[in-house]
Write an enzyme that holds these catalytic residues in place. Structure first.
Site, PDB file in Angstrom:
ATOM      1  N   ASN A 153      37.048 -19.920  63.330  1.00 38.51           N
ATOM      2  CA  ASN A 153      37.511 -19.392  62.029  1.00 38.51           C
ATOM      3  C   ASN A 153      39.043 -19.402  61.926  1.00 38.51           C
ATOM      4  OD1 ASN A 153      37.231 -16.285  60.102  1.00 38.51           O
ATOM      5  ND2 ASN A 153      37.138 -18.374  59.362  1.00 38.51           N
ATOM      6  N   CYS A 156      40.549 -22.908  61.920  1.00 38.91           N
ATOM      7  CA  CYS A 156      40.867 -24.278  61.460  1.00 38.91           C
ATOM      8  C   CYS A 156      39.977 -24.703  60.291  1.00 38.91           C
ATOM      9  CB  CYS A 156      40.737 -25.283  62.600  1.00 38.91           C
ATOM     10  SG  CYS A 156      41.858 -24.973  63.989  1.00 38.91           S
ATOM     11  N   ARG A 157      38.761 -25.119  60.582  1.00 36.99           N
ATOM     12  CA  ARG A 157      37.922 -25.755  59.556  1.00 36.99           C
ATOM     13  C   ARG A 157      37.457 -24.819  58.448  1.00 36.99           C
ATOM     14  NH1 ARG A 157      34.125 -28.336  64.046  1.00 36.99           N
ATOM     15  NH2 ARG A 157      34.875 -26.413  65.023  1.00 36.99           N
ATOM     16  N   SER A 158      36.842 -23.686  58.812  1.00 32.23           N
ATOM     17  CA  SER A 158      36.302 -22.846  57.732  1.00 32.23           C
ATOM     18  C   SER A 158      37.396 -22.177  56.883  1.00 32.23           C
ATOM     19  CB  SER A 158      35.280 -21.829  58.264  1.00 32.23           C
ATOM     20  OG  SER A 158      35.834 -20.953  59.203  1.00 32.23           O
ATOM     21  N   ASP A 182      36.091 -31.441  65.049  1.00 28.91           N
ATOM     22  CA  ASP A 182      36.893 -30.282  65.448  1.00 28.91           C
ATOM     23  C   ASP A 182      38.359 -30.702  65.585  1.00 28.91           C
ATOM     24  OD1 ASP A 182      38.122 -28.174  66.705  1.00 28.91           O
ATOM     25  OD2 ASP A 182      36.538 -27.886  68.193  1.00 28.91           O
ATOM     26  N   CYS A 229      32.657 -21.874  61.002  1.00 25.45           N
ATOM     27  CA  CYS A 229      32.986 -22.815  62.078  1.00 25.45           C
ATOM     28  C   CYS A 229      32.977 -22.057  63.405  1.00 25.45           C
ATOM     29  CB  CYS A 229      34.308 -23.536  61.817  1.00 25.45           C
ATOM     30  SG  CYS A 229      35.768 -22.472  61.753  1.00 25.45           S
TER      31      CYS A 229
HETATM   32  P1  4NP Z   1      37.627 -24.078  64.245  1.00 24.03           P
HETATM   33  O1  4NP Z   1      38.450 -24.774  65.443  1.00 24.03           O
HETATM   34  O2  4NP Z   1      36.239 -23.810  64.782  1.00 24.03           O
HETATM   35  O3  4NP Z   1      37.622 -25.128  63.199  1.00 24.03           O
HETATM   36  O4  4NP Z   1      38.364 -22.821  63.869  1.00 24.03           O
HETATM   37  C1  4NP Z   1      38.504 -24.248  66.727  1.00 24.03           C
HETATM   38  C2  4NP Z   1      39.229 -23.105  66.975  1.00 24.03           C
HETATM   39  C3  4NP Z   1      39.292 -22.586  68.245  1.00 24.03           C
HETATM   40  C4  4NP Z   1      38.612 -23.212  69.282  1.00 24.03           C
HETATM   41  C5  4NP Z   1      37.885 -24.372  69.031  1.00 24.03           C
HETATM   42  C6  4NP Z   1      37.830 -24.882  67.766  1.00 24.03           C
HETATM   43  N1  4NP Z   1      38.693 -22.694  70.592  1.00 24.03           N
HETATM   44  O5  4NP Z   1      38.089 -23.278  71.509  1.00 24.03           O
HETATM   45  O6  4NP Z   1      39.345 -21.646  70.807  1.00 24.03           O
END
Ligand code: 4NP
Length: 161
Positions: free
Chosen positions: A14, A16-18, A128, A11
């Protein structure tokens, strides 16, 4: 399932989703007693959260479903991942694009969007949750996708070791 099969979930951050996908996948493989024959990890396309634990909201949502992802630490996608992993699985199209962009010409593995394996709303992005705060919704989507991915891998890899 072949013991050479390995999965990397990708993702943006790294956190939240992954990590959720990794947690669900590891638990499922443990249940099927395949965990020792598989390598599973996750990473982000960005450097934003390198070394960080998963987002507290992701940890909490997973805890509510009986998973502990708190020991995971974020890292960034690196070139060696293409040699290490046979399945590289993107949470949304932006990650898919980045993975394809950096793919070495000799890469022999498979690059997929997670929701190509989701029977409902097939082929969409995993939304997201970082800004939308919809972790329960995202958990259900990722759970369907991971189950679909493992079913796909089992049907393609069974019979040859
Ligand atoms: P992830 O979520 O890609 O599912 O881990 C996010 C984590 C951080 C950010 C965006 C989405 N960020 O903009 O910092």
């Amino acid at each position: 399932m072949s013991h050479h099969a390995s999965i990397l979930f990708v993702c943006l951050g790294n956190i939240c989703r992954s990590p959720i996908a990794q947690g669900i996948c590891e638990a499922e493989l443990r249940k099927r007693q395949l965990i020792h024959r598989m390598q599973v990890d996750s990473c982000g396309t960005s450097h934003y959260h390198i070394g960080h634990a998963p987002d507290p909201r992701a940890i909490q949502a997973m805890k509510a479903h009986g998973y502990d992802i708190s020991p995971q630490r974020a890292r960034q996608l690196q070139l060696s991942d293409y040699a290490q992993y046979t399945y590289i699985v993107a949470m949304d199209r932006t990650h898919l694009h980045t993975i394809e962009q950096h793919k070495p010409v000799h890469f022999k593995g498979h690059i997929h969007l997670l929701r190509n394996f989701d029977p409902s709303d097939n082929g969409l992005d995993v939304p997201d949750p970082y800004y939308n705060n919809n972790f329960e919704h995202v958990f259900a989507i990722i759970e369907r996708g991971v189950h679909g991915l493992l079913a796909h891998m089992c049907s393609h890899l069974s019979g040859n070791g």
